[in-house]
Design an enzyme around this catalytic site. Structure first.
Site, PDB file in Angstrom:
ATOM      1  N   CYS A 252       0.830  -1.209   0.000  1.00 42.41           N
ATOM      2  CA  CYS A 252       0.000   0.000   0.000  1.00 42.41           C
ATOM      3  C   CYS A 252       0.862   1.256   0.000  1.00 42.41           C
ATOM      4  O   CYS A 252       1.780   1.394   0.816  1.00 42.41           O
ATOM      5  CB  CYS A 252      -0.909  -0.008   1.228  1.00 42.41           C
ATOM      6  SG  CYS A 252      -1.936   1.453   1.380  1.00 42.41           S
TER       7      CYS A 252
ATOM      8  N   CYS B  35      -7.775   1.211  -1.412  1.00 41.21           N
ATOM      9  CA  CYS B  35      -7.424   0.474  -0.198  1.00 41.21           C
ATOM     10  C   CYS B  35      -7.269  -1.011  -0.521  1.00 41.21           C
ATOM     11  O   CYS B  35      -8.194  -1.643  -1.048  1.00 41.21           O
ATOM     12  CB  CYS B  35      -8.500   0.664   0.875  1.00 41.21           C
ATOM     13  SG  CYS B  35      -8.165  -0.241   2.395  1.00 41.21           S
TER      14      CYS B  35
ATOM     15  N   ASP C 280     -30.100  -8.053  21.709  1.00 43.13           N
ATOM     16  CA  ASP C 280     -29.181  -7.031  21.233  1.00 43.13           C
ATOM     17  C   ASP C 280     -29.780  -5.679  21.611  1.00 43.13           C
ATOM     18  O   ASP C 280     -30.997  -5.563  21.769  1.00 43.13           O
ATOM     19  CB  ASP C 280     -28.980  -7.123  19.722  1.00 43.13           C
ATOM     20  CG  ASP C 280     -27.736  -6.388  19.253  1.00 43.13           C
ATOM     21  OD1 ASP C 280     -26.701  -7.057  19.073  1.00 43.13           O
ATOM     22  OD2 ASP C 280     -27.788  -5.161  19.074  1.00 43.13           O
TER      23      ASP C 280
ATOM     24  N   CYS D 245     -13.200 -10.568  19.522  1.00 45.31           N
ATOM     25  CA  CYS D 245     -12.412  -9.778  18.572  1.00 45.31           C
ATOM     26  C   CYS D 245     -11.327  -8.971  19.271  1.00 45.31           C
ATOM     27  O   CYS D 245     -10.702  -8.110  18.667  1.00 45.31           O
ATOM     28  CB  CYS D 245     -13.319  -8.850  17.762  1.00 45.31           C
ATOM     29  SG  CYS D 245     -14.231  -7.651  18.764  1.00 45.31           S
TER      30      CYS D 245
END
Length: 447
Positions: free
Chosen positions: A73, A162, A335, A405
């Site tokens: 990149c 990107c 949620d 995560c």
């Protein structure tokens, strides 16, 4: 600490830290060096000091790692979105396995030394994997530009190509900036505080359908912009507007619903062997290809039975819960985003999904006579709420799968969970190639 700002020092890099930086030691002080790799000898300049550590930048590489590569990149250093693109991909996978070990060593949950931390499952082609972008917009040089803020700043780095982003979403955001410029749409400015501030573009991996959200500090007229955009990109199925008047870093306003300006309420996406609806605000994994791997591992770790009653906490649109349909007796989930629960009720037929927090709803369900035998959690990066951890420890479902995560909050939460569960294994899945982040699936069985 004897170090000073701008002091130049030689340093041997012992490992890569949790944010992708090289870590060395200089006369008893830990030094984090951006861009350095394990095994390298560097000549570095101190950039900041803290009571227990220092940060530095590389001035010269005296000894390079054999695993150092040239980042593909062109704006890699300016953007900061990818932290380890200068590390060969096979070594990235080893690093992400080590990330979990570093976090476990820091928080030290019971028995962590013997946990089975499995090799990271990577991608064959780890480029253009992100199916969703959220780019900031600014009016710079007589033109609307979109991209990300440089690290620790509000300086926009324009992104036109990107290598992590889905190519269609990149093409659409580029066209959006041209149309916003041409139609003179008001653009957010931190001094004037008006107009479009962020644009979200998401593309369904299975169907190719696209949805867009314009996030603005005020209502804007987008009719002509939408007409031009949808004519050029017929795969666009939804265009929405979210009004966020807060002068904060929060992207969306949680006090107002997202309004559909054009098209359908939701797009269709697919994972494993089923399809489901995604409304614009609903959460879904950024890497659809690896989501198949992640959900496969979650189902495998749960080892569900037909007499299990499953709770799908932090359910989002019910995509994980849907994977257990037909494998368990009942599914309940929750949620805090109402639109996500609307989707979940469609996506998981027969499931019971409610708006609210797990820590409030699970005790309520227990009081009503429902007790889960199985629990799956997929929390945000902040990890599990303390009240939810207490609830899990108190109710003790027989088996649990934790999808994480964030290795740090995972290791922190395992301190409490390991009091009542055996950690059978941790499976790392590379959802975010070229970054210092990994996803993990943890199999837990009640002691």
């Amino acid at each position: 600490m004897t170090l000073k700002i701008k002091q130049k020092i030689p340093l041997k890099i012992k490992k890569i830290g949790i944010n992708g930086e090289g870590v060395g030691n200089f006369k008893g002080t830990t030094v984090f060096v951006t861009g350095a790799l394990k095994g390298e000898d560097v000549y570095a300049e101190i950039t900041s000091l803290a009571p227990n550590f220092a940060t530095a930048k590389v001035l010269k590489l005296n000894k390079k790692s054999p695993h150092r590569v040239v980042p593909m990149c062109e704006i890699y250093k300016q953007c900061g979105g990818c932290q380890i693109m200068h590390l060969a991909y096979p070594q990235q996978l080893l690093f992400k396995q080590d990330l979990l070990r570093q976090a476990l060593k820091k928080f030290r949950p019971e028995g962590f030394e013997t946990y089975e931390v499995r090799k990271t499952i990577g991608m064959k082609n780890p480029e253009h994997y992100r199916a969703k972008l959220q780019f900031q917009t600014r009016f710079l040089g007589e033109k609307v530009r979109a991209g990300l803020f440089a690290e620790n700043s509000h300086r926009l780095v324009e992104i036109k190509n990107c290598l992590a982003q889905d190519e269609t979403t990149q093409a659409i955001i580029t066209e959006i900036t041209e149309l916003l410029t041409f139609h003179r749409i008001p653009i957010y400015n931190e001094r004037k505080f008006d107009g479009i501030r962020t644009v979200m573009v998401r593309r369904a991996h299975q169907t190719g359908q696209v949805q867009i959200i314009f996030i603005s500090s005020e209502r804007v007229e987008l009719t002509r912009t939408i007409a031009s955009l949808t004519e050029k990109f017929p795969e666009i199925k939804t265009v929405a507007l979210n009004i966020n008047r807060k002068n904060t870093s929060e992207i969306y306003s949680n006090t107002s619903e997202t309004e559909i300006l054009w098209g359908e309420r939701a797009i269709l996406e697919g994972v494993l062997d089923y399809t489901f609806e995604l409304s614009p605000r609903a959460f879904y994994q950024l890497n659809p290809e690896q989501t198949n791997t992640l959900y496969t591992e979650a189902v495998k770790a749960m080892d569900a039975r037909l007499d299990d009653d499953l709770i799908d906490a932090y359910s989002g649109t019910g995509t994980i819960g849907r994977a257990f349909l037909g494998k368990v007796r009942s599914i309940r989930g929750m949620d805090v985003i109402p639109e996500s629960i609307d989707d979940a009720r469609v996506n998981v037929p027969g499931g019971i999904y409610e708006v609210g927090t797990a820590e409030s709803l699970i005790p309520q369900w227990v009081a009503d006579g429902f007790k889960a035998t199985a629990l799956i959690v997929d929390p945000p990066r902040t990890g599990l709420d303390d009240k939810l951890l207490d609830t899990i420890v108190a109710t003790k479902p027989a088996k649990m799968v934790y999808v994480s995560c964030n290795v740090s909050t995972l290791a922190r939460d395992l301190v409490k969970l390991a009091q009542v569960y055996d950690v059978k294994y941790i499976q790392s899945v590379d959802m975010f190639p070229h970054t210092a982040r990994t996803e993990a699936v943890v199999k837990l069985v009640r002691k």
